[in-house]
Design a protein around this motif. Structure first.
Motif, PDB file in Angstrom:
ATOM      1  N   SER A  32       0.766  -1.421   0.014  1.00 49.91           N
ATOM      2  CA  SER A  32       0.158   0.180  -0.067  1.00 49.91           C
ATOM      3  C   SER A  32       0.735   1.335   0.028  1.00 49.91           C
ATOM      4  O   SER A  32       0.388   2.368   0.000  1.00 49.91           O
ATOM      5  N   LYS A 192       3.317   4.167   8.095  1.00 50.43           N
ATOM      6  CA  LYS A 192       1.853   3.969   8.145  1.00 50.43           C
ATOM      7  C   LYS A 192       1.307   5.398   8.072  1.00 50.43           C
ATOM      8  O   LYS A 192       0.160   5.650   7.307  1.00 50.43           O
ATOM      9  N   SER A 221       2.801  -6.073   6.259  1.00 49.82           N
ATOM     10  CA  SER A 221       2.051  -6.501   7.406  1.00 49.82           C
ATOM     11  C   SER A 221       0.770  -5.398   7.703  1.00 49.82           C
ATOM     12  O   SER A 221       0.070  -5.612   8.202  1.00 49.82           O
ATOM     13  N   THR A 223      -2.322  -3.398   6.966  1.00 46.90           N
ATOM     14  CA  THR A 223      -3.942  -3.539   6.416  1.00 46.90           C
ATOM     15  C   THR A 223      -4.106  -2.891   5.101  1.00 46.90           C
ATOM     16  O   THR A 223      -3.815  -1.556   5.060  1.00 46.90           O
ATOM     17  N   GLN A 225      -5.399  -0.545   2.207  1.00 46.18           N
ATOM     18  CA  GLN A 225      -6.100   0.614   2.235  1.00 46.18           C
ATOM     19  C   GLN A 225      -6.641   1.040   1.149  1.00 46.18           C
ATOM     20  O   GLN A 225      -5.775   1.483   0.052  1.00 46.18           O
TER      21      GLN A 225
END
Length: 257
Positions: A32, A192, A221, A223, A225
């Motif tokens: 991401s 992040k 790792s 999540t 988006q």
């Protein structure tokens, strides 16, 4: 199309779900946010295995590119897309780089020949210093380029909300995929939140193998988006939180095994 620009275009896309009853292929890595490694040409030529790490691309920095040094530098780079950052890109230098497999070019306001725009398969990334003015941001969006790198971002030891706001101010003015390069490596815990601010990629030094591998594992790792495109360009995401939205560390200890 540039391989690295294709990576940028797929940031935020969901991973395809396998169909049918055939054997399941290994899942393609689809991060991401991208991690890009930057290194000086002479340093990489002396230690070409520095590029044999799982980064999404490699930036080779130099004022000029000599063919012998370039051959040594890219000898261990494998299938990783690589590009260059240079201040004065002549037609001769550009022809040499393309013949060696250069995937993208990073350029600023220096004396870069506009013939660069004639090469459709070459990624074109514009480098600009942080602190962008509104009119400048609008003008950048009209250039025939694929992405922007915000360089020279002053990153203190610990980022504050004010630091994030300053980064977001620059990001908001740009309607293209945006990468970030600071005066130090960007730490995992900062990745992040920068991703959530719609930064598509970060640029860190290739000087430490373990650090690079740790950052890649951290990114994988995260999540996924989903990012919605903006009206400027289908490549650019928007954040549900309200945000819209470089530097080879010679002093860093190397850790190669």
């Amino acid at each position: 199309m540039s391989k690295f620009i294709d990576y940028l275009s797929r940031i935020g896309d969901p991973t395809p779900v396998p169909m049918g009853f055939g054997p399941v292929k290994s899942k393609e890595r689809q991060p991401s946010i991208l991690l890009v490694g930057s290194i000086q040409l002479t340093k990489l030529a002396n230690k070409p295995e520095s590029a044999s790490v799982p980064v999404d691309s490699v930036i080779i920095e130099a004022k000029e590119f000599e063919e012998d040094l370039l051959d040594k530098a890219i000898s261990k780079i494998g299938n990783t897309p690589w590009g260059v950052r240079t201040g004065n890109l002549t037609d001769e230098q550009l022809d040499l780089l393309i013949s060696k497999g250069c995937d993208f070019v990073i350029f600023g306001l220096e004396q870069t020949n506009i013939s660069l725009f004639d090469h459709d398969d070459l990624g074109k990334i514009f480098a600009i210093q942080s602190g962008i003015e509104r009119d400048c941001g609008r003008a950048i969006d009209t250039l025939p380029i694929d992405a922007v790198i915000i360089e020279g971002v002053n990153l203190p030891k610990k980022l504050s909300v004010e630091d994030l706001l300053n980064i977001s101010k620059d990001r908001t003015l740009l309607g293209l995929p945006c990468l970030l390069s600071g005066n130090r490596n960007i730490e995992d815990e900062e990745i992040k939140i920068l991703r959530d601010m719609q930064i598509s990629g970060i640029i860190n030094s290739l000087g430490n193998k373990r650090r690079i591998q740790k950052s890649i594992s951290f990114i994988d790792s995260l999540t996924p988006q989903k990012r919605a495109p903006t009206s400027h360009n289908a490549l650019i995401p928007q954040s549900s939180t309200g945000f819209k939205p470089g530097h080879d560390e010679e002093s860093e200890d190397e850790d190669w095994e």
